[in-house]
Design an enzyme around this catalytic site. Structure first.
Site, mmCIF file in Angstrom:
data_model
loop_
_atom_site.group_PDB
_atom_site.id
_atom_site.type_symbol
_atom_site.label_atom_id
_atom_site.label_comp_id
_atom_site.label_asym_id
_atom_site.label_seq_id
_atom_site.Cartn_x
_atom_site.Cartn_y
_atom_site.Cartn_z
ATOM 1 N N ARG A 348 -3.377 -7.088 6.424
ATOM 2 C CA ARG A 348 -3.220 -5.956 7.331
ATOM 3 C C ARG A 348 -4.506 -5.684 8.112
ATOM 4 N NH1 ARG A 348 0.479 -1.392 8.185
ATOM 5 N NH2 ARG A 348 1.967 -2.322 6.749
ATOM 6 N N GLU A 751 -0.808 7.472 7.345
ATOM 7 C CA GLU A 751 -1.981 6.613 7.508
ATOM 8 C C GLU A 751 -2.591 6.579 8.906
ATOM 9 O OE1 GLU A 751 -1.357 3.012 4.434
ATOM 10 O OE2 GLU A 751 0.276 3.328 5.851
#
Length: 798
Positions: A348, A751
Site C-alpha cells: 500500500r 484513514e
C-alpha cells in the site's frame, strides 16, 4: 487502519455482488422526513455519554467468575539469541502461582501468524528474535502475583548478531519477510535519462506506536467439550477465533470471540491481539478456569507491533516547468522478525507513492526487510502515509529547485485528462476532485496572502521563522486482498416492534455502530432509539473481515441495509395481501406503515405480521463490486473509489532551539454524502492530530542492544491538547457525492485525513528553508522533533 493479507489465492477477476443482492441494495433512497437519527444528519455517538461518564464497559470491566486466574508474559531480554537454558522453578514456586505455559504446552500449533506463514510463535521455542518476545506465561491467582513471578525467571542466552534498521538490513543482505512488490508503467529509467532535470534523495520516515487508551487484553472462559469463549479488545474477531482454534487444535466452531467496544484500535488490535487471546484460551482450557491477561503499558509497547519505519530512496526527472517526467522509488521497511501484515502494508505504500499526482513513467519497488525488532503491523493508513509523504517530498524538491511555490508544482502535476489519469498500478482515476478541493481550500484559507505574509516575515531575519504549506491527499478505499471486501449482518425485529442489529464490524470509538443503526433506521423509517446494536460476536455473523481499511461503514452499512430490505420486502408482501392492495401502495413512513389510505403504527403493524407468521429476521450480506487486483503483474483496480482532502498549515519555529508550534490549520475533506457529518468531522480532526503526531513528536528509539527505550508515555510523546493548532478550521466538502454506489453515496473517513498532518511537516520544512533563502530543500527526516529541526537548520546555515 487498513489491512490486506498476503495468502495464496487464485487471481481474482472483477467481482460483483450477486444479482439479487445488487438489485436490493441499488434501490433509490426514500423520503426520510420525521425520522430521529436518519442518515445524512448529525447524531452523537451512541456511547458518547457513557464514554465521558465512565459508564462504557470494556473488556476489563466484565465481571469475573469465581476462581478467575490471571496470566502475565515473560519477555526476552535479547534482540537475537538462542535460549541455552530456561529455569522457571523460581517462577513456579512464587506465591499465588498456579502454573507456567511454555511452547511445549501449546496443544495445537505454536503460531499466530495472520498470513499462515508459521513464522510468529505464541511463545518462543529455542530462539528469540527481538527484545521483548514472549518466552513463557505465568498463570496465577492474581494479576500482581503473576506479574511479580514473571520477573523471577532465569534465562541464559547465546547471543547472535542482530540488525535493527531497514537500510542496515538491506546492506546485511537480510531476507525479506514477505515477497516484495514492483509497480511499473512506462520506461522510467530511459525517461529519467532524458529528463531536463533530475534529483535524487533519501528520506527516513519513523514508525509510530498506537498508544490507545485501552491496551491489549483478553479474557477466556472455558466451556464444555472443546468450547471456549474469549472476550477481547480486537478489531478482527474472526481472525482471533481462527487463531485460538489453531493454537488449541480445535475447529473454529468451538471458539466464540466477543467484542463490545475497544478503547481505541488504529490497526494495532487487528493482529496483535491474537497472542493474548491464544495465551488466555490455552490457560483457560488447561486449568478449566477463566483466565484474563492484561500487560502493563511498558510490556505492551515492547511486545506488540507498530507503524513501519521506512527508508525511501527516490529519484525524479522533470521539465523546466516542474512537471514530472519520471519517478523511481525504493521503499525499504523495518518489518520486524516476522511477516505479520508487512506484505500488504509495503504494497500500500507503493499504491500511494503517487498521492494525487500523475507520473508518466514510474518504477517503484518495495523492500519488506526482516529485522530483529517486534513485528510491525497495521496502523491507520496502512503504509499509505509512508507513500504519500514520499510524493510530497518529491513535490518540495522540484519546487525548491525551480524556485516556485510548492503549491503551484502540486497543481501542475495533478491527475487530469488527456491520458494523465492512470496510476502506477494501472487503475484509471475516474473521480478526481483533488483540484477542486485544493482550489476551494486555497481560497477559504487565504493561502496566497498568508504565504506572502510568511515570506515577508522571514525576510526580516530574526530568531523565529514561519512556514506554510498546503498539501492534498488521494486515498484508495478497499482491502487490496479482494476477498476481505465482504460483510454480513443479522437483523431481528421483535414482536413489540423493537429491533436488534448485529454486524461484523467492531466499535473502537469511530461511531460505526451509530452509522449502521442510522442506515437501518432510515430503511425501516423508525427512530434510531428503536434499534439496539449488540456486541460483535462470531456466534452471530461468521467469517467477518477486520474493521479496517476505512471500510467499516461501507461494508457493514450495506450488509445491514440488505437485511433490512429483505424484511421490508416480506412485510410489504404481507401488507399487500392482508389489506388487499398493491405492493406499490405500501410505504414505510415515519414510525408507521402507510397502506393505501390507512396508516398503521410500526409496532402495531409488526405485531400483526408476527401473528401472521411473517419471518422477521434476516441475514444481510454485501461484497464490494468492480474491484480486482493481480499482484504478480502489478495491475488491476484494487480500489473501489478514492477519498480526497487537503490541509493548509502554518507554523512558527525557534531557530535557536528547533522548538515550534502550529499556528493555524485549515482542512477541507471529502467524505462523499456523509452518513453523519458531526462524527465524520470528529474523525477528520482526530486523524489530522494523530498524523501530525506521527511526523512531529512521536519517536520510537531502540538502543544498540535492540531494546525499545520509548516504551511508555514517559518517554514517548503523543500530541497533547496544547499541541493542537492555535486556530483549527475543519470543513467537509458538502457538495461531494460518491459517484460509486456506496452506502447512501458516502465515502470512508477513518484513514484518508491522517495524511493531512503532512501539511505541518512541509510547513516546518518551509520555515527551515528560509534560513538559506529557500534555495535548498531541507533534508528533514520524520519525525521532525525539535532536535531534528534544529539540526536541519544548522546544516543549511553551515
Amino acid at each position: 487502519m487498513s489491512t490486506d493479507k498476503t495468502v495464496t489465492a487464485p487471481v481474482d477477476t472483477e467481482l460483483r455482488s450477486d444479482p439479487p443482492v445488487t438489485d436490493r441494495l441499488m434501490r433509490a433512497d426514500q423520503d426520510r422526513s420525521g425520522i430521529k437519527g436518519a442518515v445524512h444528519t448529525d447524531l452523537h455517538h451512541d456511547s458518547a455519554i457513557k464514554h465521558v461518564t465512565g459508564r462504557a464497559e470494556y473488556c476489563d470491566d466484565i465481571a469475573e467468575p469465581a476462581g478467575t486466574l490471571h496470566a502475565y508474559l515473560g519477555l526476552s531480554t535479547r534482540a537475537h539469541a538462542r535460549i541455552r537454558d530456561l529455569d522457571l522453578e523460581a517462577v513456579r514456586s512464587a506465591p499465588g502461582v498456579v502454573g507456567v505455559l511454555t511452547a511445549k504446552d501449546i496443544p495445537g500449533v505454536n503460531d499466530v501468524s495472520p498470513t499462515g506463514l508459521n513464522d510468529e510463535p505464541v511463545l518462543a521455542d529455542g530462539k528469540v528474535e527481538f527484545w521483548g518476545q514472549p518466552i513463557f506465561a505465568v498463570i496465577a491467582e492474581t494479576r500482581d502475583a503473576a506479574r511479580r513471578a514473571a520477573k523471577r525467571a532465569s534465562v541464559s542466552y547465546e547471543d547472535l548478531p542482530h540488525v535493527l534498521e531497514p537500510d542496515a538490513a538491506r546492506e546485511a543482505d537480510m531476507p525479506y519477510v514477505t515477497p516484495p512488490l514492483t509497480l511499473k508503467r512506462g520506461e522510467a529509467v530511459s525517461a529519467m535519462e532524458n529528463a531536463a532535470h533530475r534529483i535524487k534523495g533519501r528520506m527516513r520516515v519513523g514508525g509510530q506506536d498506537h498508544l490507545y487508551l485501552e491496551g491489549h487484553i483478553a479474557f477466556a472462559i472455558p466451556g464444555e467439550d472443546e468450547d471456549v469463549i474469549v472476550h477481547s479488545s480486537t478489531q478482527h474477531p474472526s481472525e482471533a477465533q481462527h487463531m485460538v482454534a489453531h493454537v488449541l487444535g480445535v475447529p473454529s466452531n468451538a471458539v466464540t470471540v466477543n467484542v463490545r467496544r475497544m478503547g481505541g484500535g488504529f490497526g494495532g488490535k487487528e493482529t496483535q491481539m491474537n497472542l493474548f487471546c491464544a495465551v488466555a484460551a490455552v490457560a483457560a482450557k488447561k486449568w478449566n478456569r477463566a483466565v484474563k491477561i492484561r500487560p502493563d503499558r511498558d510490556d505492551d509497547m515492547s511486545a506488540t507491533g507498530k507503524r513501519h519505519d521506512f527508508v525511501i530512496d527516490y529519484e525524479v526527472g522533470f521539465d523546466d516547468t516542474g512537471r514530472i517526467q519520471a519517478v523511481t522509488g525504493e521503499f525499504a521497511a523495518r518489518c520486524g522478525f516476522s511477516a505479520d501484515l508487512s506484505g500488504p502494508v509495503t504494497d500500500r505504500a507503493l499504491f500511494h507513492a503517487d498521492n494525487a499526482y500523475y507520473y508518466p513513467d514510474v518504477l517503484l519497488n518495495s523492500h519488506p526487510m526482516k529485522t530483529n525488532t517486534v513485528s510491525n503491523t497495521a496502523f491507520r493508513g496502512f503504509g499509505g502515509p509512508q507513500g504519500v509523504i514520499a510524493a510530497e517530498r518529491i513535490m518540495e524538491e522540484i519546487a525548491y529547485h525551480r524556485g516556485v511555490d510548492s503549491l503551484e508544482i502540486r497543481k501542475r502535476n495533478f491527475y487530469g485528462e488527456d491520458g494523465r489519469d492512470v496510476t502506477p498500478y494501472h487503475q484509471t482515476v475516474e473521480d478526481n476532485i483533488a483540484p477542486r478541493i485544493v482550489s476551494e481550500l486555497e481560497q477559504s484559507a487565504d493561502y496566497q496572502a498568508r504565504r506572502q505574509a510568511v515570506l515577508d516575515w522571514n525576510a526580516k531575519g530574526g530568531i523565529v521563522r514561519k512556514g506554510i504549506a498546503l498539501t492534498p491527499v488521494k486515498f484508495g478505499i478497499s482491502f487490496t486482498a479482494t476477498w476481505y471486501n465482504q460483510a454480513g449482518a443479522l437483523l431481528h425485529i421483535y414482536s413489540d416492534g423493537s429491533i436488534h442489529l448485529n454486524h461484523g464490524g467492531t466499535e473502537m470509538g469511530q461511531g460505526l455502530n451509530t452509522k449502521v443503526a442510522q442506515v437501518v433506521a432510515d430503511e425501516l423509517q423508525v427512530d434510531i432509539d428503536k434499534i439496539k446494536i449488540t456486541k460483535t460476536t462470531t456466534e452471530k455473523v461468521p467469517n467477518t473481515s477486520a474493521t479496517a481499511a476505512s471500510s467499516g461503514s461501507d461494508l457493514n452499512g450495506m450488509a445491514a441495509r440488505d437485511a433490512a430490505i429483505q424484511i421490508k420486502d416480506r412485510l410489504t408482501a404481507f401488507a399487500a395481501e392482508r389489506w388487499q392492495t398493491e405492493a406499490a401502495k405500501v410505504r414505510f413512513v415515519a414510525n408507521a406503515v402507510q397502506i393505501g389510505d390507512e396508516t398503521v403504527p410500526f409496532a402495531d403493524f409488526i405485531r400483526e405480521a408476527y401473528m401472521a407468521r411473517v419471518q422477521l429476521s434476516a441475514a444481510g450480506f454485501y461484497k464490494t463490486p468492480k474491484i480486482h487486483w493481480d499482484r504478480a503483474t502489478g495491475k488491476g483496480r484494487p480500489f473501489y473509489y478514492f477519498a480526497y482532502g487537503a490541509a493548509c498549515s502554518e507554523v512558527s519555529v525557534d531557530t535557536l532551539t528547533g522548538e515550534y508550534r502550529v499556528e493555524r490549520t485549515d482542512i477541507l475533506h471529502d467524505v462523499g454524502r456523509s452518513l453523519n457529518p458531526v462524527i465524520d468531522k470528529g474523525q477528520v480532526e482526530g486523524a489530522f492530530i494523530q498524523g501530525m503526531g506521527w511526523l512531529t513528536t512521536e519517536e520510537l528509539w531502540w538502543d544498540d542492544k535492540g531494546q525499545l527505550r520509548t516504551h511508555a508515555p514517559s518517554t514517548y510523546k503523543i500530541p497533547l491538547a496544547s499541541d493542537r493548532p492555535r486556530v483549527f478550521n475543519v470543513a467537509l466538502a458538502d457538495w461531494s457525492e460518491n459517484r460509486e454506489q456506496t452506502i447512501k453515496r458516502s465515502k470512508a473517513v477513518g484513514e484518508p485525513p491522517f495524511m493531512l498532518g503532512i501539511s505541518v511537516f512541509e510547513a516546518l520544512s518551509h520555515a527551515v528553508a528560509s534560513v538559506a533563502d529557500y534555495s535548498v530543500c531541507p533534508r528533514l527526516d520524520a519525525p521532525a522533533t525539535p532536535e531534528r529541526v534544529l539540526m536541519a537548520i544548522e546544516r543549511l546555515k553551515g
